[in-house]
Design a protein around this motif. Structure first.
Motif, PDB file in Angstrom:
ATOM      1  N   MET A 140      26.952  30.878  43.268  1.00 24.89           N
ATOM      2  CA  MET A 140      27.140  32.145  43.958  1.00 24.89           C
ATOM      3  C   MET A 140      26.584  33.278  43.101  1.00 24.89           C
ATOM      4  O   MET A 140      26.939  33.412  41.942  1.00 24.89           O
ATOM      5  CB  MET A 140      28.647  32.397  44.218  1.00 24.89           C
ATOM      6  N   SER A 141      25.657  34.060  43.661  1.00 23.98           N
ATOM      7  CA  SER A 141      25.138  35.213  42.934  1.00 23.98           C
ATOM      8  C   SER A 141      26.153  36.344  42.989  1.00 23.98           C
ATOM      9  O   SER A 141      26.898  36.482  43.959  1.00 23.98           O
ATOM     10  CB  SER A 141      23.814  35.668  43.546  1.00 23.98           C
ATOM     11  N   ASP A 177      29.974  43.979  35.151  1.00 25.89           N
ATOM     12  CA  ASP A 177      28.868  43.109  34.750  1.00 25.89           C
ATOM     13  C   ASP A 177      29.321  41.662  34.896  1.00 25.89           C
ATOM     14  O   ASP A 177      30.289  41.244  34.236  1.00 25.89           O
ATOM     15  CB  ASP A 177      28.478  43.404  33.299  1.00 25.89           C
ATOM     16  N   PRO A 178      28.686  40.867  35.765  1.00 29.07           N
ATOM     17  CA  PRO A 178      29.127  39.474  35.941  1.00 29.07           C
ATOM     18  C   PRO A 178      29.015  38.645  34.675  1.00 29.07           C
ATOM     19  O   PRO A 178      29.685  37.619  34.540  1.00 29.07           O
ATOM     20  CB  PRO A 178      28.187  38.943  37.037  1.00 29.07           C
ATOM     21  N   ALA A 179      28.200  39.071  33.724  1.00 28.65           N
ATOM     22  CA  ALA A 179      28.014  38.297  32.489  1.00 28.65           C
ATOM     23  C   ALA A 179      29.052  38.651  31.428  1.00 28.65           C
ATOM     24  O   ALA A 179      29.165  37.939  30.419  1.00 28.65           O
ATOM     25  CB  ALA A 179      26.618  38.531  31.930  1.00 28.65           C
ATOM     26  N   GLU A 180      29.824  39.725  31.626  1.00 29.67           N
ATOM     27  CA  GLU A 180      30.779  40.157  30.604  1.00 29.67           C
ATOM     28  C   GLU A 180      32.059  40.660  31.271  1.00 29.67           C
ATOM     29  O   GLU A 180      32.032  41.659  31.980  1.00 29.67           O
ATOM     30  CB  GLU A 180      30.176  41.267  29.743  1.00 29.67           C
ATOM     31  N   PRO A 181      33.190  39.969  31.083  1.00 34.05           N
ATOM     32  CA  PRO A 181      34.440  40.414  31.691  1.00 34.05           C
ATOM     33  C   PRO A 181      34.791  41.838  31.262  1.00 34.05           C
ATOM     34  O   PRO A 181      34.537  42.242  30.132  1.00 34.05           O
ATOM     35  CB  PRO A 181      35.465  39.403  31.168  1.00 34.05           C
ATOM     36  N   LEU A 182      35.396  42.578  32.188  1.00 39.88           N
ATOM     37  CA  LEU A 182      35.841  43.937  31.901  1.00 39.88           C
ATOM     38  C   LEU A 182      37.306  43.889  31.489  1.00 39.88           C
ATOM     39  O   LEU A 182      38.186  43.626  32.304  1.00 39.88           O
ATOM     40  CB  LEU A 182      35.672  44.834  33.121  1.00 39.88           C
ATOM     41  N   THR A 183      37.573  44.119  30.203  1.00 41.63           N
ATOM     42  CA  THR A 183      38.950  44.161  29.718  1.00 41.63           C
ATOM     43  C   THR A 183      39.493  45.573  29.896  1.00 41.63           C
ATOM     44  O   THR A 183      38.798  46.562  29.656  1.00 41.63           O
ATOM     45  CB  THR A 183      39.013  43.761  28.235  1.00 41.63           C
ATOM     46  N   ILE A 184      40.762  45.664  30.305  1.00 41.52           N
ATOM     47  CA  ILE A 184      41.382  46.949  30.630  1.00 41.52           C
ATOM     48  C   ILE A 184      42.682  47.085  29.841  1.00 41.52           C
ATOM     49  O   ILE A 184      43.494  46.153  29.799  1.00 41.52           O
ATOM     50  CB  ILE A 184      41.692  47.040  32.135  1.00 41.52           C
ATOM     51  N   ARG A 219      36.778  39.814  36.090  1.00 37.67           N
ATOM     52  CA  ARG A 219      35.649  38.964  35.712  1.00 37.67           C
ATOM     53  C   ARG A 219      35.047  38.315  36.953  1.00 37.67           C
ATOM     54  O   ARG A 219      35.669  38.299  38.028  1.00 37.67           O
ATOM     55  CB  ARG A 219      36.090  37.883  34.727  1.00 37.67           C
ATOM     56  N   PHE A 220      33.854  37.767  36.782  1.00 33.13           N
ATOM     57  CA  PHE A 220      33.170  37.108  37.893  1.00 33.13           C
ATOM     58  C   PHE A 220      33.189  35.604  37.703  1.00 33.13           C
ATOM     59  O   PHE A 220      32.934  35.093  36.604  1.00 33.13           O
ATOM     60  CB  PHE A 220      31.722  37.588  38.003  1.00 33.13           C
ATOM     61  N   SER A 221      33.510  34.892  38.780  1.00 32.38           N
ATOM     62  CA  SER A 221      33.496  33.420  38.789  1.00 32.38           C
ATOM     63  C   SER A 221      32.424  32.969  39.775  1.00 32.38           C
ATOM     64  O   SER A 221      32.388  33.436  40.917  1.00 32.38           O
ATOM     65  CB  SER A 221      34.868  32.876  39.204  1.00 32.38           C
ATOM     66  N   SER A 222      31.570  32.059  39.344  1.00 37.72           N
ATOM     67  CA  SER A 222      30.489  31.590  40.216  1.00 37.72           C
ATOM     68  C   SER A 222      31.014  30.842  41.436  1.00 37.72           C
ATOM     69  O   SER A 222      30.331  30.747  42.451  1.00 37.72           O
ATOM     70  CB  SER A 222      29.542  30.682  39.432  1.00 37.72           C
ATOM     71  N   SER A 223      32.247  30.322  41.356  1.00 34.69           N
ATOM     72  CA  SER A 223      32.801  29.570  42.484  1.00 34.69           C
ATOM     73  C   SER A 223      33.748  30.399  43.338  1.00 34.69           C
ATOM     74  O   SER A 223      33.956  30.098  44.510  1.00 34.69           O
ATOM     75  CB  SER A 223      33.554  28.330  41.971  1.00 34.69           C
ATOM     76  N   GLY A 239      33.980  34.189  43.017  1.00 32.40           N
ATOM     77  CA  GLY A 239      33.634  35.597  43.155  1.00 32.40           C
ATOM     78  C   GLY A 239      34.351  36.441  42.114  1.00 32.40           C
ATOM     79  O   GLY A 239      34.752  35.957  41.057  1.00 32.40           O
ATOM     80  N   TRP A 240      34.529  37.721  42.411  1.00 25.23           N
ATOM     81  CA  TRP A 240      35.190  38.638  41.483  1.00 25.23           C
ATOM     82  C   TRP A 240      36.692  38.383  41.473  1.00 25.23           C
ATOM     83  O   TRP A 240      37.307  38.234  42.532  1.00 25.23           O
ATOM     84  CB  TRP A 240      34.902  40.082  41.870  1.00 25.23           C
ATOM     85  N   LEU A 241      37.271  38.356  40.264  1.00 24.87           N
ATOM     86  CA  LEU A 241      38.695  38.071  40.095  1.00 24.87           C
ATOM     87  C   LEU A 241      39.332  39.149  39.228  1.00 24.87           C
ATOM     88  O   LEU A 241      38.693  39.716  38.344  1.00 24.87           O
ATOM     89  CB  LEU A 241      38.907  36.711  39.413  1.00 24.87           C
ATOM     90  N   VAL A 242      40.613  39.429  39.494  1.00 27.66           N
ATOM     91  CA  VAL A 242      41.416  40.246  38.590  1.00 27.66           C
ATOM     92  C   VAL A 242      42.494  39.335  38.008  1.00 27.66           C
ATOM     93  O   VAL A 242      43.122  38.558  38.724  1.00 27.66           O
ATOM     94  CB  VAL A 242      42.042  41.457  39.305  1.00 27.66           C
ATOM     95  N   CYS A 243      42.677  39.407  36.691  1.00 28.42           N
ATOM     96  CA  CYS A 243      43.633  38.541  35.990  1.00 28.42           C
ATOM     97  C   CYS A 243      44.565  39.408  35.150  1.00 28.42           C
ATOM     98  O   CYS A 243      44.115  40.343  34.474  1.00 28.42           O
ATOM     99  CB  CYS A 243      42.916  37.544  35.086  1.00 28.42           C
ATOM    100  N   ASP A 244      45.859  39.088  35.201  1.00 26.12           N
ATOM    101  CA  ASP A 244      46.788  39.743  34.299  1.00 26.12           C
ATOM    102  C   ASP A 244      46.557  39.185  32.889  1.00 26.12           C
ATOM    103  O   ASP A 244      46.333  37.992  32.717  1.00 26.12           O
ATOM    104  CB  ASP A 244      48.234  39.477  34.740  1.00 26.12           C
ATOM    105  N   TRP A 245      46.614  40.074  31.890  1.00 26.44           N
ATOM    106  CA  TRP A 245      46.291  39.661  30.526  1.00 26.44           C
ATOM    107  C   TRP A 245      47.566  39.529  29.707  1.00 26.44           C
ATOM    108  O   TRP A 245      48.182  38.484  29.643  1.00 26.44           O
ATOM    109  CB  TRP A 245      45.324  40.668  29.921  1.00 26.44           C
ATOM    110  N   GLN A 246      47.989  40.612  29.099  1.00 27.15           N
ATOM    111  CA  GLN A 246      49.223  40.586  28.310  1.00 27.15           C
ATOM    112  C   GLN A 246      50.073  41.797  28.676  1.00 27.15           C
ATOM    113  O   GLN A 246      50.682  42.437  27.821  1.00 27.15           O
ATOM    114  CB  GLN A 246      48.902  40.599  26.816  1.00 27.15           C
ATOM    115  N   SER A 247      50.111  42.143  29.946  1.00 23.34           N
ATOM    116  CA  SER A 247      50.805  43.367  30.370  1.00 23.34           C
ATOM    117  C   SER A 247      52.313  43.182  30.306  1.00 23.34           C
ATOM    118  O   SER A 247      52.835  42.094  30.522  1.00 23.34           O
ATOM    119  CB  SER A 247      50.393  43.744  31.788  1.00 23.34           C
ATOM    120  N   SER A 248      52.994  44.290  30.032  1.00 27.41           N
ATOM    121  CA  SER A 248      54.456  44.248  29.996  1.00 27.41           C
ATOM    122  C   SER A 248      55.064  44.601  31.353  1.00 27.41           C
ATOM    123  O   SER A 248      56.150  44.133  31.686  1.00 27.41           O
ATOM    124  CB  SER A 248      54.987  45.222  28.932  1.00 27.41           C
TER     125      SER A 248
END
Length: 224
Positions: A1-2, A21-28, A52-56, A58-67
């Protein structure tokens, strides 16, 4: 998937844009090392979320270390969830809101614009539609009251553990199962003031219909 062109906008000030940028996850987060640093925003953790972008998938949002959690369209993100054009990401329960904006491939110039739209079993002329929106509501809004009543009533069986514990386990399972179910209503407000509603079991399907209708009437699908 492009990867389609995408970006995040700060809902409170849409002039503030973070390209994705699909090549570099955006950390927030609040920490300066994040690609999107929100040091002055209340409710944001040092390392809060990642887009981040997943080829299978698409665009995803992931919880990281939020309180205080990461929320997508009002629902908490426990790991990762797919993003659709116009989705809103809230950082924390009362933190800033980011709007995900994804480029939509335009229809071929030769494709005629739809003159009417089908909503349920009704056909509505595009020219009559003023706004389209989606609201998510619990299918069983009183499930907590029923669960509490059943648990209290089950105390009468406390001397009989073979009856008491299966009843409590069943009540808990029913509360979790029914309490998590929601109905997603697509509401069309017509120019004469009437409102048409249609329910969907899947929020993504409801949002897809909403975005398609907004495009047909010339509105930005990313509007709240």
């Amino acid at each position: 998937m492009s990867a389609p062109t995408a970006k995040l906008l700060l809902a409170a000030d849409r002039r503030k844009v973070a390209p994705l940028d699909p090549a570099e996850p955006l950390t927030i987060g609040r920490a300066a090392a994040n690609r999107l640093c929100l040091a002055n925003q209340e409710g944001v953790s040092d390392h809060h979320a990642v887009v981040r972008f997943s080829s299978s998938q698409g665009w995803l949002v992931c919880d990281w270390q939020s309180s205080d959690g990461t929320f997508l369209e009002g629902r908490q993100v426990h790991q990762c969830r797919r993003l659709d054009d116009g989705d809103e990401i809230r950082l924390g329960r009362s933190g800033p809101v980011l709007v995900f904006k994804c480029a939509v491939t335009p229809a071929p110039p030769s494709s005629p614009a739809p003159q009417s739209i089908s909503v349920g079993n009704k056909h509505v002329a595009v020219a009559e539609i003023r706004t389209a929106s989606v609201q998510s509501e619990p299918q069983h809004p009183h499930i907590f009251s029923w669960w509490l009543l059943l648990c209290l009533g089950g105390l009468l069986l406390l001397p009989f553990p073979l009856l008491f514990w299966p009843l409590q386990a069943g009540a808990l399972a029913g509360w979790i199962l029914l309490g998590s179910r929601k109905q997603h209503k697509l509401t069309l407000v017509l120019r004469d003031g009437r409102a048409l509603r249609h329910g969907f079991a899947n929020r993504r399907t409801a949002l897809a219909h909403r975005n398609g209708i907004r495009q047909a009437i010339g509105q930005d699908p990313a509007l709240p």
